[in-house]
Structure formats: structure tokens, C-alpha cells
Design a protein around this motif. Structure first.
Motif, PDB file in Angstrom:
ATOM      1  N   THR A   2       0.851  -1.188   0.000  1.00 28.23           N
ATOM      2  CA  THR A   2       0.000   0.000   0.000  1.00 28.23           C
ATOM      3  C   THR A   2       0.884   1.234   0.000  1.00 28.23           C
ATOM      4  N   VAL A   3       0.528   2.192  -0.852  1.00 29.39           N
ATOM      5  CA  VAL A   3       1.297   3.433  -0.996  1.00 29.39           C
ATOM      6  C   VAL A   3       0.455   4.600  -0.504  1.00 29.39           C
ATOM      7  N   LEU A   4       1.067   5.471   0.291  1.00 24.68           N
ATOM      8  CA  LEU A   4       0.428   6.704   0.753  1.00 24.68           C
ATOM      9  C   LEU A   4       1.159   7.884   0.132  1.00 24.68           C
ATOM     10  N   PHE A   5       0.392   8.762  -0.496  1.00 20.05           N
ATOM     11  CA  PHE A   5       0.972   9.941  -1.146  1.00 20.05           C
ATOM     12  C   PHE A   5       0.340  11.173  -0.507  1.00 20.05           C
ATOM     13  N   VAL A  45       8.995   5.951   5.043  1.00 18.51           N
ATOM     14  CA  VAL A  45       8.937   7.001   4.034  1.00 18.51           C
ATOM     15  C   VAL A  45       9.924   6.653   2.932  1.00 18.51           C
ATOM     16  N   GLU A  46       9.423   6.615   1.691  1.00 17.33           N
ATOM     17  CA  GLU A  46      10.306   6.283   0.569  1.00 17.33           C
ATOM     18  C   GLU A  46      11.053   7.516   0.083  1.00 17.33           C
ATOM     19  N   GLY A  50       9.590  17.669  -3.492  1.00 17.88           N
ATOM     20  CA  GLY A  50       9.128  19.026  -3.261  1.00 17.88           C
ATOM     21  C   GLY A  50       8.429  19.104  -1.921  1.00 17.88           C
ATOM     22  N   ASP A  51       7.116  19.416  -1.950  1.00 16.93           N
ATOM     23  CA  ASP A  51       6.352  19.427  -0.699  1.00 16.93           C
ATOM     24  C   ASP A  51       5.474  18.178  -0.585  1.00 16.93           C
ATOM     25  N   ALA A  52       5.765  17.151  -1.368  1.00 18.42           N
ATOM     26  CA  ALA A  52       5.035  15.877  -1.295  1.00 18.42           C
ATOM     27  C   ALA A  52       5.884  14.840  -0.568  1.00 18.42           C
ATOM     28  N   VAL A  53       5.187  13.871   0.025  1.00 15.98           N
ATOM     29  CA  VAL A  53       5.856  12.789   0.734  1.00 15.98           C
ATOM     30  C   VAL A  53       5.205  11.474   0.322  1.00 15.98           C
ATOM     31  N   VAL A  54       6.026  10.443   0.120  1.00 20.35           N
ATOM     32  CA  VAL A  54       5.534   9.118  -0.263  1.00 20.35           C
ATOM     33  C   VAL A  54       5.978   8.112   0.798  1.00 20.35           C
ATOM     34  N   ALA A  55       5.006   7.388   1.348  1.00 18.57           N
ATOM     35  CA  ALA A  55       5.300   6.341   2.331  1.00 18.57           C
ATOM     36  C   ALA A  55       4.742   5.024   1.814  1.00 18.57           C
ATOM     37  N   VAL A  56       5.400   3.932   2.181  1.00 15.42           N
ATOM     38  CA  VAL A  56       4.977   2.615   1.708  1.00 15.42           C
ATOM     39  C   VAL A  56       4.800   1.677   2.902  1.00 15.42           C
ATOM     40  N   PHE A  57       3.860   0.727   2.751  1.00 17.03           N
ATOM     41  CA  PHE A  57       3.542  -0.241   3.795  1.00 17.03           C
ATOM     42  C   PHE A  57       3.483  -1.626   3.175  1.00 17.03           C
ATOM     43  N   ALA A  61       8.120  -6.112   5.266  1.00 15.42           N
ATOM     44  CA  ALA A  61       7.394  -7.230   5.891  1.00 15.42           C
ATOM     45  C   ALA A  61       5.919  -7.035   5.606  1.00 15.42           C
ATOM     46  N   THR A  62       5.281  -8.073   5.091  1.00 16.95           N
ATOM     47  CA  THR A  62       3.872  -7.987   4.728  1.00 16.95           C
ATOM     48  C   THR A  62       3.000  -8.275   5.943  1.00 16.95           C
ATOM     49  N   HIS A  63       1.993  -7.417   6.140  1.00 17.43           N
ATOM     50  CA  HIS A  63       1.012  -7.627   7.201  1.00 17.43           C
ATOM     51  C   HIS A  63      -0.381  -7.662   6.567  1.00 17.43           C
ATOM     52  N   GLU A  64      -1.259  -8.407   7.184  1.00 22.94           N
ATOM     53  CA  GLU A  64      -2.624  -8.473   6.663  1.00 22.94           C
ATOM     54  C   GLU A  64      -3.309  -7.117   6.716  1.00 22.94           C
ATOM     55  N   ASP A  65      -2.865  -6.247   7.608  1.00 24.43           N
ATOM     56  CA  ASP A  65      -3.521  -4.951   7.778  1.00 24.43           C
ATOM     57  C   ASP A  65      -2.650  -3.804   7.286  1.00 24.43           C
ATOM     58  N   ASP A  66      -1.811  -4.034   6.273  1.00 24.83           N
ATOM     59  CA  ASP A  66      -0.970  -2.949   5.767  1.00 24.83           C
ATOM     60  C   ASP A  66      -1.809  -1.768   5.283  1.00 24.83           C
TER      61      ASP A  66
END
Length: 970
Positions: A2-5, A45-46, A50-57, A61-66
Motif C-alpha cells: 500500500t502506498v500513501l501519497f 517514508v520512501e 518538493g512538498d510531497a511525501v511518499v510512504a509505503v507499507f 514485511a507484509t502484514h494483513e492490515d498494511d
């Protein structure tokens, strides 16, 4: 994965309106908030763009609730960013907001430093972010499928995104507080098959030996609790259902859930009164279960078992004993994804969703109760057969003013929507009840509510009446006016809506309430520590480094330290160490507290025989030693050092105990002084001076009774009882004191058994054989139930003592045989050797060696290696009892070899050694052994000399039984 932007809304205008320095500082704070939230949720955080941030889950390690973790990261980030935005709005008149997009799917991993995650999912997250409202979170269909049921969300219009051929289906995170779905009072619709299976399994369990387990599992809201209720109704003539609802914070508590379980079993168990250990609490619970089942078979229900505490889990595992003759069955109900117990096979029943026809019937029933609703088949379809979801949808639909386009939200969102109709005061009061653990009395609820700032606008009675009228607070069945929140999900959602400042105040007040009850119920200190810790966590989140946070840290540290001391006083050293470790993670600013924690830790390591580790930790503590700041802790550290050095050298370090005495006198702390006196008393006992030891331990007992909790409390009771039997106090008076000790320890079973052994010896001195037998039988029942092997071995030694005093040499030999086997089984070679030496005087063994033993005939269980009773010192290599037994065993060996003169010499030397022992009760049994051996030497003068000594001691002790035995031997 899962990716958060995340990106700042209107960043170009903001950057133009702020100076570069301010803008850079603003971005740095925003990046730090998101990075910290990602780490807390197990992501990373990957990159920053600029003023954006990208985090990955889910990469490392894979979790069922990523996906859930990603959503939580976005939520937490927005909460933290909101505080920064408020400051900017107040100081600079600008609006600062952030948008988040979340997408899930497969990615390719690259080894490039700048970006290792490549794929369409990265672009999708960026496009979703661009369509999100300010301070909003939007997710794609894959993410929604992964988080529904855990995160409230609503669908939004499909998003036309560059680079994608079709609009992206999207959902926006809703504003409703998060929570977990719980059981609601839905009508029961056609669960005949599941109910029959459950009742059959329970009735079969009641017929099997031991306490079999039945697990009832299924998704949240599927109807598990209703099935349990219906099973209880159907089985009412045959069995009684007793229920413990596990708390969501149960895993952080130690003894508390065990006392709650005792109450569920109908037991009147004082919460922590008397020095109790975990094993004896388990034994108490088994006895309560046995008593309840004797009246009527019992089904013990552990509801919400996914929150079962480790202590309750361990107790439940221990019920898997085919020799446990109890007509009972254990039923665990909850959301179970893995076996809830480590015991053997259990019967597992899974409750499935309702079929289409049954779901439609339920929808019609709910519609009739709530009013006009959409067609039943629509509700049934959208609920997917989940009764709770269906009812929640119906509640939402009632308030939707005819709208039929709602998509079934998660159970959490439905509860949140229901709470939205409450006023602010009612929501706050419901949240307080939830913080109190989901159940409380009205008085406590009112006292905590009075501390809110700002206070409630309505009166407390008006607000409480509203919650009771809406059914969100109910009167707990079978209680004297105790209130509880309708369901765990309501409690969680209500609590989640409580502002951080309110949360901090509420937990601080609950901690105060628990602390006020500690003198009556010592185990309340665990609740005090739990809530003080939560108050600190709230301030740490809200105002890190502020005066409120620093004060809360100090309060939490003090409470945790007290909880660790409570655990020590109950002999649970592992719990003490676990609790003490939490204090180290708090910046309490209390240097004196460091000494208290060091005292707890070194007490535990000294008790475990880890002398080197103990001394090293004490040396470290001495670097910051300010005895003026915490004299009581300095006393305990000094005594721990004395014990550790005694373990290493085998010699009693009286100089250190003397230093501790001086500190204790200055500290005027009863617990510290009691332990100093305990170790002094043990030193006198090792010297064979039971008269002085008895007086010292009497004084220690008085100080211990004035203390809230005391290190070594169990040892004080056991050793005082032993000195009452071995000293010069006449048997009738000593018996009365022992009886008082025994009665006071009705809830501390191990120590009660320890006191019962010398009390049995005293009863035998007054020729009350029935009382003596009863005391030993009770002790055996307790120790066997707990599985206390050292105590059982010590009890066998007391049985041998009584048999010796009655002239029953066969009985004494049999008791010693049992003691030897028990000592050897637990690796207690010193105890085994003492028993062998004594046994050799009956001629049952070959010539014994002269190795050191432990304890005179009739040693207390607490002096034979009782586990977790704390450090009490090392026995001297030349202790009097070992020397006497060695001479007596040598005399018996000489008699077997036909050398009566040599035997007489050994008997005489045993008598000479006894001349240095002060305590008529301690001397009588060894003198009876010597008299028995002297009679076989046919040395009349020796017989008369020993008989005279024995008679003198028996008269001092008023030992009628010994006088009769002496006459019979002479």
C-alpha cells in the motif's frame, strides 16, 4: 503493498506568502509528522518530492492490515498537522492543509536510491491525492476492500485521472471515529442449526473429564453473543452460565483480570489482600469453579476472547487437566483468527453470515421496530448477511430522510453515526465510562466528570439519564447499580472521540480513584499505573515537553514503580521486572525513583541467585546514590547486596545489614525496617538462636502490617510461625498467635500452608492430634493444588517430625522417603541430604555422607526453596542442625556395625552441639532422636542425661506430647 501519497494543498500560494525560512520550517515539521506516523504504523517514508511525501507499507514485511496501517498513518498525520495549521492561522493568517491519496497493488522494486517502488500503483496514489479535499483522505477500490470493516469510509464520484483509461473508483475516509464492531441487540433469526451445535458441544463437554474448551468464532456482529445468550436460556435447567467480558486493555494488566474472573465465578476474593502469588490465585479460581460446579454445572464464558489477558489465558490453559474433577466447560467467544489457547484439542464452532432468506426476514423485523425503511431485500443484500451491519444500516437509514443511496458502511462508521445524534455532554460522559473500562458505578463516573475542563453544560444527572434512556449505558445484570457501556464497540468509538486534553484529565482522575482504593484493595495499584500511563501518553501527544506532560510522566513513573513493588510483595518477580522496565522509558525527572526501580530489579536478580548481576546493578546505582533523596530504596539496595554477597560467599554479611538498619531508622519506613528485621531474624535462626529470632520477627511482623506492601512479607509470616514453634514461648500461647496468623492469611494460600506446618507442630505439643492432622492435610491440599513441590517436601518433613514425636518410626521413615523423592525431583540436593541423614537414624540407609543439609526436622516450606518468595540469605555451611543430624546418622551407622560405644560418643557430641541452640522447641525433636539412639547404646547415664535435657525443654515449651514420648523411651 500500500502506498500513501501526501501533498500540501495550495502550496504555491503558501510559499509565495511566507518567507523562505518560515516555509522551510513549516515543511520540515510536516515531513517530520508524516515520517513519525509512518514509522509508528510499521511503514517507511520512501521519498520527498518538493512538498510531497511518499510512504509505503508492506515492502519489508507484509502484514494483513498494511492498508489499515496506511490509513491510520494518514489520520495521525492529519491530527498532528492540524495543530501546526492552527498556529499558522493564528500567527500568520494563512490556511495550511494536506491531502492524502492511498492505493494498493503490486509494484516492481528498483535498486535505485531515489525510488525503489515502481508501478501503476504509485501513479494512482498521486492522482487520488490530487482529487482529495483539503485535510482529506481518498483511497482506491483495492484499498477500500482491504480496510472496510476497520475504517469508516464513503464512496465519492469516480475520478477522471490522467494516464488512466477509465475513471478511478474512489472512497473518502469518513469523519466518524474509528472503532471495532461489537455485538448489538438484534433479533435472533433462524440460528437453529448453529444453536443446536453449540448446545450439543457444551453438553458433551460437561460429560467429559477436566474442563474442555469450546470456541465460538465469527466475524464481528455475526451474532455470537446472541447465540451464547440463547444457549444459556435453553440450558438453564442443566447448567449455569458465568461470563467474563475481556477488556480491550487486558493484555496490559497483571492480576486484575484474575480478580474479575473470581467475581464472575461468584467468589468473594479480596483484590490483592495478603501476599498472594499467581499460582495460588489460579488455585483459588479452580476452587471457586469447583464450588460453583458442585452447586450446578458451569459454563464459564470468556467473551471477547481476542482481548484475553496473558494471566487469564494461562489459567484457561491450566484447566486442561483430566484429573480436574469439575463439571464445567470453558467457552471462548470472539474474533479468533488463531487458536486462542495452547492447550490440547478444542471444539471450534464458526458462526457464518445469514443466508439471503434469513437476512431478509431480519430486515423486515428491524424495519418493523425502527419505522419505514427501504425494501428488506436491499438491506439484506447490502449487509452481506451480517446481523449487526444490517441493524446499523437500518439506524442510519432512519436518519437519512428518505435517501436510499447509502452504501453499507463499516460497523465502526455506523456506531459513530449513532453517536453523532448525542449532545456533546452525553458523548463526553459516555467516553468517560469507556475510559473507566466499560463498567463503573455512578459515583466514580460523576467524580471523573467533575474534573473536565470545560465542565459539562448539563447537570450530571440529566446527562446520565439521556445515556440510560438511549440504551448506550445500561445497568449491569446482577450488580448493585453498576453501569456498563452497551457494547465494546460503542465504548471504543466513544473513547476515540474524546479530545486529548479530556482524555488526559479523565485518566488522571481514574488513576486517583484507583489509588484511593489501594489500601483496601492493593491490586488497584495496577489500574492506577495503567491510567496514569495513559494520561501521560495523551499529554505527550498533545504537549510534548510541556509542564503537563512532565508532571504526568512523574505520576506515571511513581505508579508503575508502586505496581512493581506490589508484584514483588506477591512474589511475582517476572511481572515486577516487566513493570519496572516501563519506568525506564519515562523521563520522570525523579532521581529517587531510579533507586526504587534498582531495588526492585536487584531484589529479583538476587532471588534468582544471579549475584554477579545484582552486585553490578547496585554498583551502577551507587553512582547516583543520594540516600537523602530516597532512604527506603537505599535500605532495600543494601539488603539486596547483603543477600547477593551471602549467595557468593556462603557467609551472612551482618555489616551490610547493620548499615541497612541505620538507613531504615532514618527513613522511618515500615516496609524497609520490616525487611531489615527479617534478615536479622534469619541470621539469628541460622545461629540457632530462635528465642532472639522470634522477638525480632515479631517486631518485623508489626512493621510489615503498617506497610502498604513489603518486600519479604511472605518470609516474615513463615519464619515467625517457625520461631513460635522452635522458640521458648509455651505451646498454648504460641498456638494462639499462629492461629491468628493462619486466619489472617485465608487468601494467601501458600503462606497459609507454610504457617500451618509449625502450627500443626504446636497443636501436637498440646496433644491436639486432630488439629495437627487437619492443618497438615489443608496444607497438602493447597500445595498440591498449586503444584508447589518444595512446599510439599517441607510438609513431608513436618509429618516426619510428628511421627517421630509419637514414636511412629515407620511413619517417619515413609514421610522422609517422600521428602527425599520430592527434593531430588526439583534438584534441591541440600534438602534431600538432610532428609537422608535423618532417615539414616532409623537404619534404612547405609552410612551417610557428611554433606551439608538444609533445615532441622520439621522445616517450613518457605525455608525449603519456595519459588518467588524473594532473597532470604544463604545458610551457613556449619549450621547446627546439619551438624546434629550428621552425628546422629553416624551413631546409627555405628550401632548397625555393633559399636555401641562409638555410637554413644556420636550421640554425646550431638547433644553438646545442641547446647549452643537457644530455643526449647527447636531442641526437643533432635533430643528425642538422640534419646532413641541412646537407648539402643544401652548407656544408662547417657539416656538419663539426654532425657533430663529433653524434659527440661518440654516443660519450658509445655510440650505434653514430648513428655509422654520421653517417658515411653526411658
Amino acid at each position: 503493498m500500500t502506498v500513501l501519497f501526501g501533498d500540501v494543498a495550495g502550496s504555491t500560494e503558501l510559499a509565495r506568502g511566507l518567507s523562505p525560512e518560515v516555509w522551510q520550517s513549516t515543511l520540515a515539521t510536516y515531513f517530520a509528522d508524516v515520517s513519525r506516523a509512518a514509522t509508528e504504523q510499521g511503514g517507511r517514508v520512501e521519498k520527498f518530492i518538493g512538498d510531497a511525501v511518499v510512504a509505503v507499507f508492506g515492502v519489508e514485511a507484509t502484514h494483513e492490515d498494511d492498508a489499515v496501517r496506511a490509513v491510520d498513518c494518514a489520520r495521525v498525520s492529519l491530527e498532528r498537522i492540524a495543530r501546526q495549521a492552527a498556529d499558522l492561522r493564528r500567527t500568520r493568517g494563512v490556511d495550511f492543509s494536506v491531502r492524502f491519496g492511498i492505493a494498493s497493488g503490486q509494484v516492481a522494486l528498483s535498486e535505485r536510491d531515489s525510488s525503489f517502488a515502481i508501478g501503476e500503483v504509485m501513479n494512482r496514489a498521486a492522482r487520488l491525492q490530487a482529487a482529495a479535499p483539503a485535510d482529506g483522505i481518498v483511497m482506491d477500490v483495492r484499498t477500500w476492500l482491504l480496510v472496510r470493516g476497520a475504517v469508516p469510509a464513503r464512496p465519492i464520484e469516480p475520478i477522471a485521472a490522467k494516464g488512466f483509461s477509465r475513471p478511478l473508483r474512489a472512497w473518502q475516509i469518513a469523519d466518524a471515529a474509528e472503532g471495532h464492531a461489537g455485538e448489538a441487540r438484534t433479533p435472533l433469526v433462524d440460528r437453529r442449526s448453529e444453536l443446536d451445535d453449540l448446545v450439543t458441544a457444551l453438553r458433551a463437554g460437561l460429560r467429559r473429564p477436566g474442563v474442555p474448551a469450546v470456541v465460538l468464532t465469527g466475524e464481528p456482529g455475526v451474532g455470537k453473543s446472541r447465540l451464547v445468550a440463547e444457549a444459556a436460556r435453553r440450558m438453564a435447567p442443566d447448567a449455569r452460565f458465568l461470563t467474563l467480558r475481556c477488556r480491550r486493555d487486558g493484555r496490559r494488566l497483571g492480576y486484575w483480570p484474575l480478580y474479575q474472573l473470581a467475581e464472575a465465578l461468584g467468589g468473594d476474593v479480596p483484590r490483592g489482600q495478603g501476599p498472594q502469588g499467581k499460582d495460588e490465585i489460579f488455585w483459588t479460581l479452580r476452587e471457586l469453579l469447583r464450588e460453583a460446579a458442585d452447586r450446578r454445572p458451569v459454563v464459564l464464558v470468556l467473551d471477547d476472547c481476542q482481548w484475553m489477558s496473558p494471566a487469564v489465558r494461562e489459567f484457561a490453559d491450566g484447566l486442561d487437566d483430566p484429573d480436574l474433577d469439575v463439571r464445567a466447560v470453558l467457552m471462548l467467544s470472539g474474533r479468533v483468527d488463531e487458536p486462542p489457547l495452547s492447550r490440547g484439542p478444542v471444539t471450534t464452532l464458526r458462526v457464518p453470515p445469514l443466508g439471503p432468506a434469513d437476512a431478509q426476514e431480519l430486515a423486515v423485523t428491524v424495519a418493523a421496530r425502527l419505522g419505514p425503511l427501504p425494501p428488506g431485500d436491499d438491506l439484506a443484500r447490502r449487509s452481506a448477511g451480517n446481523p449487526l451491519y444490517l441493524e446499523q444500516l437500518a439506524h442510519l437509514q432512519v436518519d437519512a430522510e428518505g435517501r436510499t443511496d447509502l452504501i453499507a458502511p463499516s460497523a465502526e462508521a455506523a456506531v459513530g453515526a449513532r453517536l453523532d445524534h448525542l449532545g456533546v455532554d452525553a458523548q463526553r460522559l459516555l467516553a468517560i465510562a469507556s475510559a473507566l473500562g466499560g463498567s463503573c458505578v455512578a459515583g466514580d463516573l460523576e467524580r471523573v466528570a467533575a474534573a473536565l475542563d470545560p465542565p459539562l453544560d448539563q447537570t450530571f444527572d440529566e446527562t446520565l439519564a439521556q445515556l440510560l434512556g438511549d440504551g448506550l449505558l445500561v445497568t449491569r445484570a446482577g450488580s448493585a447499580g453498576e453501569l456498563e457501556v452497551e457494547s465494546p464497540v460503542v465504548a471504543e468509538v466513544a473513547y476515540g472521540r474524546l479530545p486529548l486534553a479530556d482524555r488526559a484529565h479523565v485518566h488522571a482522575q481514574v488513576a486517583d480513584l484507583a489509588e484511593a482504593r489501594v489500601d483496601r484493595h492493593p491490586s488497584e495499584i495496577e489500574l492506577c499505573a495503567l491510567h496514569a500511563g495513559r494520561a501521560h501518553a495523551a499529554w505527550l501527544e498533545l504537549r510534548p515537553g510541556g509542564p503537563e506532560e512532565r508532571h504526568a510522566a512523574a505520576r506515571a513513573a511513581r505508579a508503575l514503580c508502586a505496581a512493581a513493588q506490589f508484584a514483588v510483595s506477591r512474589g511475582d518477580l517476572s511481572m515486577a521486572l516487566q513493570t519496572a522496565s516501563q519506568v525506564g522509558r519515562l523521563d520522570s525527572g525523579l532521581p529517587g525513583l531510579e533507586l526504587e526501580i534498582a531495588a526492585v530489579e536487584t531484589y529479583a536478580t538476587a532471588a534468582a541467585g544471579r549475584a554477579d548481576e545484582t552486585l553490578a546493578r547496585i554498583a551502577e546505582a551507587r553512582k547516583r546514590w543520594d540516600t537523602g533523596g530516597n532512604l527506603a530504596a537505599a535500605v532495600q539496595l543494601t539488603l539486596n547486596e547483603a543477600v547477593a554477597r551471602s549467595t557468593m560467599t556462603g557467609r551472612w554479611h551482618r555489616s551490610l545489614i547493620g548499615q541497612a538498619r541505620e538507613l531504615a531508622y532514618r527513613a522511618d519506613d515500615p516496609a524497609a525496617y520490616a525487611r531489615v528485621l527479617l534478615l536479622e531474624g534469619i541470621g539469628h535462626m541460622e545461629d540457632g538462636d530462635y528465642v532472639t529470632a522470634e522477638a525480632v520477627l515479631h517486631e518485623a511482623f508489626g512493621h510489615a502490617r503498617r506497610a502498604r506492601w513489603c518486600f519479604g512479607a511472605t518470609e516474615i509470616h513463615g519464619n515467625l510461625a517457625l520461631c513460635l514453634a522452635y522458640g521458648n514461648t509455651p505451646a498454648p500461647a504460641a498456638t494462639a498467635i499462629c492461629a491468628q496468623l493462619h486466619a489472617e492469611l485465608k487468601d494467601a494460600h501458600t503462606v497459609r500452608a507454610a504457617v500451618g506446618c509449625p502450627a500443626a507442630l504446636l497443636a501436637d505439643m498440646t496433644c491436639d492430634s486432630a488439629a495437627a492432622t487437619s492443618l497438615l492435610d489443608e496444607g497438602r491440599s493447597i500445595l498440591a493444588g498449586i503444584g508447589h513441590q518444595p512446599g510439599l517436601a517441607g510438609l513431608d518433613m513436618f509429618r516426619a517430625t510428628l511421627a517421630e514425636r509419637h514414636g511412629d518410626h515407620d511413619g517417619a521413615g515413609q514421610a522422609l522417603d517422600r521428602a527425599i523423592r520430592r527434593f531430588e525431583a526439583i534438584g534441591f540436593s541440600a534438602g534431600a541430604q538432610s532428609a537422608r541423614l535423618w532417615h539414616a537414624t532409623f537404619g534404612g540407609y547405609g552410612p551417610p555422607g557428611a554433606r551439608n543439609g538444609d533445615g532441622p526436622p520439621g522445616t517450613s516450606p518457605l525455608d525449603t526453596g519456595a519459588p518467588d518468595t524473594g532473597p532470604s540469605g544463604a545458610q551457613s555451611a556449619g549450621s547446627w542442625d546439619v551438624e546434629v543430624l550428621t552425628e546422629q546418622a553416624a551413631a546409627a551407622a555405628a550401632l548397625r556395625e555393633g559399636r555401641p560405644d562409638a555410637a554413644a560418643g556420636h550421640v554425646a557430641r550431638a547433644g553438646a552441639r545442641l547446647d549452643g541452640v537457644h530455643g526449647a522447641g527447636a531442641r526437643i525433636t533432635p533430643l528425642l532422636v538422640s534419646l532413641r539412639l541412646a537407648a539402643r547404646c544401652r548407656d544408662r547415664g547417657l539416656v538419663e542425661r539426654i532425657a533430663g535435657l529433653a524434659r527440661a525443654d518440654a516443660e519450658v515449651k509445655r510440650d505434653v506430647r514430648a513428655l509422654r514420648t520421653i517417658d515411653a523411651l526411658v
